[in-house]
Design an enzyme around this catalytic site. Structure first.
Site, mmCIF file in Angstrom:
data_model
loop_
_atom_site.group_PDB
_atom_site.id
_atom_site.type_symbol
_atom_site.label_atom_id
_atom_site.label_comp_id
_atom_site.label_asym_id
_atom_site.label_seq_id
_atom_site.Cartn_x
_atom_site.Cartn_y
_atom_site.Cartn_z
ATOM 1 N N LYS A 76 -104.024 -9.511 -10.300
ATOM 2 C CA LYS A 76 -104.412 -9.314 -8.904
ATOM 3 C C LYS A 76 -105.434 -8.182 -8.796
ATOM 4 O O LYS A 76 -105.263 -7.132 -9.408
ATOM 5 C CB LYS A 76 -103.161 -8.993 -8.077
ATOM 6 N N SER A 152 -100.224 -10.299 0.319
ATOM 7 C CA SER A 152 -101.575 -10.096 -0.149
ATOM 8 C C SER A 152 -101.837 -10.668 -1.550
ATOM 9 O O SER A 152 -102.952 -10.569 -2.067
ATOM 10 C CB SER A 152 -101.891 -8.594 -0.172
ATOM 11 N N SER A 176 -95.605 -9.109 0.017
ATOM 12 C CA SER A 176 -96.791 -9.716 -0.578
ATOM 13 C C SER A 176 -96.563 -10.501 -1.855
ATOM 14 O O SER A 176 -97.504 -11.084 -2.400
ATOM 15 C CB SER A 176 -97.853 -8.643 -0.836
#
Length: 476
Positions: A76, A152, A176
């Site tokens: 990520k 996210s 997230s």
């Protein structure tokens, strides 16, 4: 030897087994993953940095004998540092051209044997529950690209659900990991606070944020946590030690658990009937498995909880932006922070020290109240979200009407944040689908540091109501 097109049918441990048997090489797995990125990324925008040359080189070099030897993996683009790779945090302002060294967590991923292939999409600074930013663009859901992939860690979930990789790095500060897992039909475990190393320069949003993975199978999540979830040297905050390997827990019965459930929302408004029905089906499934299941809420003042969190988080976010200002030697230009980041930065500067510490103190008080509730039950059940994944044009963080965005986001994500405040493990399990064919995740939260019980329960649910055969639109 399996055909290249069939590699996406395997989970991470399954691919590693093929490598160990010499039925496939790490280089072939890398090429298969690259092929799927090139096929699906134009639609999904899940992978925002392509480290193909590095991945191909690493695939030819000796790899550690970890549980995922030779398996392609994505990082990520928020917090975690990969030596030589850029880092954007989804922001036009917070740019790093090339990180000087791997984060401790990335070192552990490498030791597990994975081959880093690239970086996944994330919203600016990971703020909203939808992955869309001016810097990286909108990430879409493989089940229906008109809908969001969550946030996210939306890029990680989109890539994993599309079969690009069997699992990907993710982080969870207010939901997230669990939200994108629910949106994309994946298993997502938010681990106990400090179970894995924190990648951020500061303290991971007051300790709310933790790092792990999103996966298609429970066993991949357990095995990766075994590989990464141990004490970090010189870390003053350490999660209680586990009793044994999490992978071994999957072979154990969870026993007869006391499971409380509730559909209560902070606003008091009921969730849609489709989600209520999915929750009640989960209750009946659990009863059929022999668990004691009863309706009970957490009994907390949500208005007070989020007032306290808002003050603490606003000041913390503003301080994090200030660190970037100190690093870069300048303030952000007017067009370098998106609407949510700009608002958060300016609001945080207005919070006094007294207000920030009042918020943090109040959170501590209420954390004890929530943790005390778990003295009477083992697991708390709710939906992950109040709806299936919304349409991307309905939940847009780049809108000029931030108040309306706040209203819609609060209505969509009422359940996940409390476990971040308390630090408890909490997982999204993809048990159901909506009438429109979108995944519906159920959230199970365990006692502090008790991932073992959650993993046992997840394995039981995976066997009883398997989701592996479900495939999104882009699968193929």
């Amino acid at each position: 030897m399996p055909k290249m097109t069939t590699f996406s049918e395997y989970d991470g441990l399954g691919l590693a087994e093929l490598v160990a048997k010499k039925a496939v090489t790490p280089g072939e797995l890398v090429e298969a993953a690259i092929e799927r990125i090139e096929d699906h990324n134009p639609t999904l925008n899940a992978v925002v940095y392509k480290g193909y040359d590095d991945a191909r080189r690493w695939a030819t070099e000796p790899l550690p004998d970890g549980p995922f030897k030779g398996v392609p993996f994505l990082i990520k683009d928020l917090g975690a540092q990969v030596q030589g790779w850029p880092r954007t945090s989804g922001s036009r302002f917070a740019q790093v051209a090339a990180d000087a060294a791997d984060s401790e967590l990335v070192k552990r991923y490498r030791a597990a044997g994975v081959i880093l292939l690239g970086k996944t999409n994330t919203p600016e600074f990971g703020i909203p529950g939808v992955t869309n930013s001016e810097r990286l663009g909108s990430c879409r859901n493989p089940w229906n690209p008109d809908h969001i992939s969550g946030g996210s860690s939306g890029g990680a979930a989109s890539a994993t659900a599309a079969g690009i990789v069997p699992m990907a790095h993710a982080s969870d500060g207010l939901g997230s990991i669990r939200i994108p897992a629910a949106c994309c039909g994946l298993f997502g475990m938010k681990v106990t606070r400090d179970r894995t190393p924190i990648c951020e320069v500061s303290d991971g949003a007051l300790g709310f944020s933790v790092h792990h993975v999103v996966t298609r199978t429970v066993r991949d999540s357990a095995a990766m946590l075994d590989a990464t979830g141990y004490v970090q040297e010189a870390d003053p905050f350490q999660a209680p030690a586990k009793a044994g390997p999490y992978l071994a827990e999957l072979q154990k019965s969870p026993g007869r658990l006391r499971i409380a459930w509730s559909a209560e929302t902070p606003s008091g408004r009921p969730i849609p009937e489709e989600m209520q029905d999915a929750l009640l089906r989960t209750v009946e499934l659990l009863k059929g498995l022999g668990h004691e299941v009863f309706e009970r809420g957490l009994g907390i003042d949500y208005r007070l909880l989020y007032r306290a969190q808002g003050l603490a988080s606003a000041s913390n976010f503003s301080a994090n932006v200030q660190r970037w200002i100190e690093t870069l030697g300048r303030e952000p230009d007017d067009d370098e922070l998106g609407p949510l980041a700009r608002r958060g930065y300016e609001a945080g500067k207005r919070v006094t020290g007294q207000q920030a510490f009042w918020g943090f103190q109040q959170l501590r008080i209420m954390n004890r109240q929530m943790l005390a509730a778990f003295e009477d039950f083992d697991v708390y059940l709710s939906p992950v979200m109040a709806t299936p994944a919304p349409r991307a044009d309905w939940l847009d963080p780049l809108t000029d009407d931030l108040k309306e965005f706040d209203r819609r986001q609060a209505a969509t994500y009422p359940y996940t944040p409390p476990a971040n405040f308390t630090g408890q493990p909490s997982m999204s399990v993809p048990l159901w689908e909506s009438a429109d064919g979108l995944p519906i995740g159920m959230m199970f939260t365990g006692r502090f540091a008790d991932e073992a019980t959650l993993f046992r329960l997840a394995a039981q649910l995976e066997k009883e109501a398997p989701w592996k055969a479900r495939r999104p639109q882009v699968w193929g």
